[in-house]
Design an enzyme around this catalytic site. Structure first.
Site, PDB file in Angstrom:
ATOM      1  CD  GLU B 202     -14.946   2.868  37.869  1.00 50.09           C
ATOM      2  OE1 GLU B 202     -14.360   2.235  38.530  1.00 50.09           O
ATOM      3  OE2 GLU B 202     -16.086   2.267  37.226  1.00 50.09           O
ATOM      4  CG  HIS B 271     -25.231   1.396  42.647  1.00 51.78           C
ATOM      5  ND1 HIS B 271     -24.239   0.545  44.539  1.00 51.78           N
ATOM      6  CD2 HIS B 271     -24.056   0.861  41.886  1.00 51.78           C
ATOM      7  CE1 HIS B 271     -23.620  -0.431  43.352  1.00 51.78           C
ATOM      8  NE2 HIS B 271     -23.248  -0.330  42.486  1.00 51.78           N
TER       9      HIS B 271
END
Lengths: 344, 468
Positions: B202, B271
């Protein structure tokens, strides 16, 4: 792009870029003089910046490039129009070598409206879209994915340009560098990673910070070839740069050039440099100074006389004096500038 | 005894699926691990495995059946020695996706693949009617029903057709067709030059995208979820947001970072975070968080054309929700404009993204109680449309904010501050914030439900500010 590059690579051994060049390019008199002039401009400019910092005219952080001039000057001799340059915070030399106006650079250092970033960026954050200079980045290593992205854009447009992405031996330990290496090789992006190894990441020597001090090998896990270059010899730098640029333009993907160089001054102006001896610095200056090497060659080969070189020195001093004068007297930014350039 | 094989959930947010094909027929002997059938949703396909040994006694749902609710019994397996024609076992819990799925059936993985016990009650087709305040949609415009997922894909495809410099990059966006199937079909239409699968990296690909934007392209960077974008935060904030300013206006970074944000269901603390407040703190970024499919489409198209970095926060649960989307060529929704989703006189409820589900349901309940709530969908978090909120509060004198993110320094806190500054004299009661509870998101279904806001809290807050 991704799918095409998913084919399995067989090679395991460290890859060597083919057709390695002569280690040292032979320079014409014109090239020697151009290199001399460019390096001297950076040296005198940085000395002046150091002085002005001491006088309180330049604030914040100020990282001088003195000692490393041959790297950027040699690299730039291999660049062609359209190629991009991006580097970290030790960026004044890169801008001067890129042909940007010394007045604009110095006025940015003093935080004036005539600065390249209108006084809003400072020493570490300068840009010139016109000169394809993409900064000037203050976060160690952050310019590496960015420079890789510039190469991605080149590849996307298939324009034959190369991204010259500079970073130091300190940044070479950042994780994002290796994330970039992986993608650059995976997608064969035209990027030359120039690692300016000046032996110290701020105050920490490479032997104290790096498990593998041969930075040319840092791409091995990704199958990226690398070379170690004498970064104090502008001819060696240029030869390596030409070869690397050609490697990229031919579609071979990225390449790493470790430039072995040295900074004479501290990490920044506030660095007392207690981590190394005066003798070490002195020895480097006396035996390896990039500018003195050219000067000695010019004189020995009778390609230039003392008078010729003195004339160049005077010319450079005048340019730097004008830049300093402009940067000292230019107005600060209009207060209204506080609110501009946040959004386009 | 005989056991029911239940329709499994492929993800915590799945509610219905298609039973594509039976691979075993009635009377076949099966043992644990045998593949009984294939199922699919709009997101993925999966094989249903037997977890018990015995005989496939009866197939209850035939090949090709669509819209089979999670937890519906789809077959009966008779144990060894049992009568293969016997009646199915005890019936499964209601197949509304609200109860824990039985793990005794054919659920492919008995660990995390239970149906959502989400308090959000996602509705497959909420089909919200045409919006009271949406000046971007002219009267009598033809509408089509589509999911948020389809709207997002159409927005990207339209912009990619329009401008060759637009490309999509991220994990699983190409060959896999998107982890949440938002990029479905883009690889087939635009090819691998413009739909680029990345390694799991990322920080690296965010930085690479920003570099490409500085180099003149218009990247759409997909994060599989914004939870993973914390790895890329330095590049987003220091490189994308600040460079225009630091360069005195020379540079610019036309880039969209998009992906699901906030809680899905049962994916726990790492998450489930809502980043709306985080990104909205940063000058140089625009932050968009649509609720409807129409806004998702129109705002994403605007974001792709915007010369600035735009954080585009989607919501996994909303992906499958259907809304009316205007059939207009090149439908754009301006960034920075909120929308009145429901007009009212008594109290202003301000929310965005999935928070709108609570807000609208609360408004419906409040109507029963005689309170006429005005509901504002922020749509853009930064720049925030304070004017519309202030205008509404001048009318109602009361305000409740609703978000799934944490309360401290949250979007609701910002709205409170702005109302203090710009509408203090119009307030008849202190503003109440309804937000996610100030804890990391727990995994257990009951605790998760407690951690998220709910309709009752919004109703109670609205009544409180109305002194009712």
């Amino acid at each position: 792009m991704a799918a095409a590059s998913s084919s399995v690579r067989a090679e395991a051994a460290p890859r060597k870029a083919q057709n390695a060049p002569e280690a040292i390019a032979s320079f014409t008199t014109e090239e020697e003089l151009a290199a001399y002039r460019q390096m001297l401009l950076i040296r005198r400019f940085e000395e002046k910046a150091g002085q002005m910092y001491g006088m309180g005219l330049i604030g914040g952080f100020c990282h001088l490039y003195i000692g490393q001039e041959a790297v950027v000057v040699g690299m730039m001799m291999a660049a062609r129009e359209g190629d991009q340059t991006i580097t970290g915070y030790r960026d004044h030399g890169h801008m001067l070598a890129r042909g940007m106006d010394p007045k604009g650079v110095m006025a940015e250092l003093t935080g004036r409206r005539g600065g390249l970033s209108k006084g809003k960026g400072g020493s570490m954050h300068m840009f010139s879209k016109a000169s394809q200079f993409y900064g000037g980045h203050g976060i160690v290593g952050a310019q590496v994915p960015l420079g890789t992205g510039l190469a991605f854009a080149d590849r996307y447009r298939n324009n034959g340009n190369v991204s010259f992405t500079y970073f130091g031996d300190g940044a070479a330990n950042q994780g994002q560098v290796y994330e970039s290496f992986n993608m650059a090789e995976l997608w064969k992006l035209p990027v030359v990673y120039v690692i300016e190894n000046n032996r110290y990441a701020m105050g920490t020597s490479v032997t104290r910070s790096s498990a593998l001090t041969d930075f040319s090998k840092r791409g091995q896990s990704f199958n990226i070839p690398g070379e170690q270059i004498d970064g104090m010899d502008v001819r060696a730098v240029k030869a390596a740069a030409l070869h690397a640029a050609e490697w990229c333009r031919a579609g071979n993907g990225p390449i790493i050039l470790e430039m072995q160089t040295y900074r004479y001054r501290g990490h920044s102006m506030s660095d007392p440099a207690k981590y190394r001896s005066k003798e070490e610095v002195q020895k480097m200056r006396e035996e390896h100074d990039p500018i003195e090497q050219v000067r000695a060659r010019l004189l020995a080969g009778k390609q230039a006389s003392e008078e010729d070189l003195k004339a160049i020195d005077a010319e450079i001093r005048a340019i730097v004096a004008q830049a300093a004068d402009f940067a000292s007297h230019d107005l600060e930014p209009d207060p209204a500038e506080l609110w501009t350039d946040v959004y386009k | 005894m005989a056991t029911n094989v239940l329709m499994p959930a492929l993800s915590p947010t799945m509610e219905h699926g298609k039973l594509t094909k039976w691979l075993k027929k009635e009377g076949d002997k099966v043992k644990s691990g045998d593949i009984l059938a294939e199922i699919e949703t709009d997101k993925a396909t999966m094989e249903v495995e037997a977890v018990d040994e015995g005989t496939l006694a009866k197939i209850l749902v035939p090949d090709g059946a669509d819209n089979v609710a999670v937890n519906t019994p789809i077959a009966v397996i008779a144990g060894t020695g049992e009568d293969a024609t016997m009646e199915p076992g005890p019936s499964a819990p209601p197949a509304d996706g609200r109860k824990n799925a039985s793990t005794e059936g054919g659920s492919p993985q008995s660990d995390a693949k239970t149906a959502a016990d989400s308090p959000l009650a996602p509705e497959a087709a909420s089909g919200e009617p045409a919006q009271p305040s949406a000046p971007e949609i002219p009267a009598k415009t033809a509408m089509a029903t589509m999911t948020v997922r389809e709207a997002l894909r159409d927005a990207m495809a339209e912009e990619m057709r329009r401008d060759d410099s637009v490309f999509v990059i991220g994990e699983e966006v190409a060959e896999y067709q998107g982890a949440y199937k938002i990029t479905q079909g883009l690889l087939q239409e635009f090819g691998e030059r413009r739909v680029v699968d990345t390694p799991i990296t990322e920080h690296g690909f965010a930085g690479l995208g920003i570099g490409a934007a500085m180099g003149g392209l218009r990247p759409i960077v997909e994060f599989m979820t914004f939870n993973f974008a914390m790895q890329a935060m330095d590049q987003i904030v220091n490189s994308a947001a600040k460079t225009l300013y630091m360069s005195g206006g020379q540079m610019g970074c036309p880039i969209v970072f998009r992906g699901p944000n906030g809680a899905a269901a049962r994916v726990a603390a790492q998450h489930s975070q809502d980043y709306a407040a985080w990104y909205s703190h940063i000058p140089g970024l625009k932050v968009v968080a649509p609720y409807t499919a129409a806004d998702a489409k129109g705002l994403l198209k605007s974001a792709i054309r915007d010369p600035n970095p735009v954080i585009f926060l989607e919501n996994e649960i909303l992906y499958g929700h259907s809304f009316e989307v205007p059939q207009i060529d090149d439908f754009l929704v301006p960034i920075g404009k909120a929308r009145i989703a429901r007009e009212g006189r008594d109290v202003t409820i301000v929310s965005f993204s999935i928070g709108m589900v609570y807000a609208l349901k609360a408004a419906a309940e409040l109507e029963q109680a005689g309170i006429d709530a005005e509901v504002i969908d922020l749509r853009t978090i930064r720049p925030m449309d304070s004017a519309l909120i202030v205008e509404s509060v001048k009318k109602t004198g009361r305000c409740v904010t609703v978000e799934e993110g944490w309360p401290q320094s949250g979007v609701g806190a910002e709205i409170c501050a702005r109302l203090m500054e710009q509408a203090f004299d119009y307030l008849d009661a202190p503003v109440i914030r309804i937000a996610g509870k100030d804890v990391p998101m727990p995994y257990a279904a009951n605790l998760e439900k407690l951690a998220l806001p709910n309709v009752e809290e919004v109703v109670a807050a609205a009544k409180a500010v109305c002194y009712r």
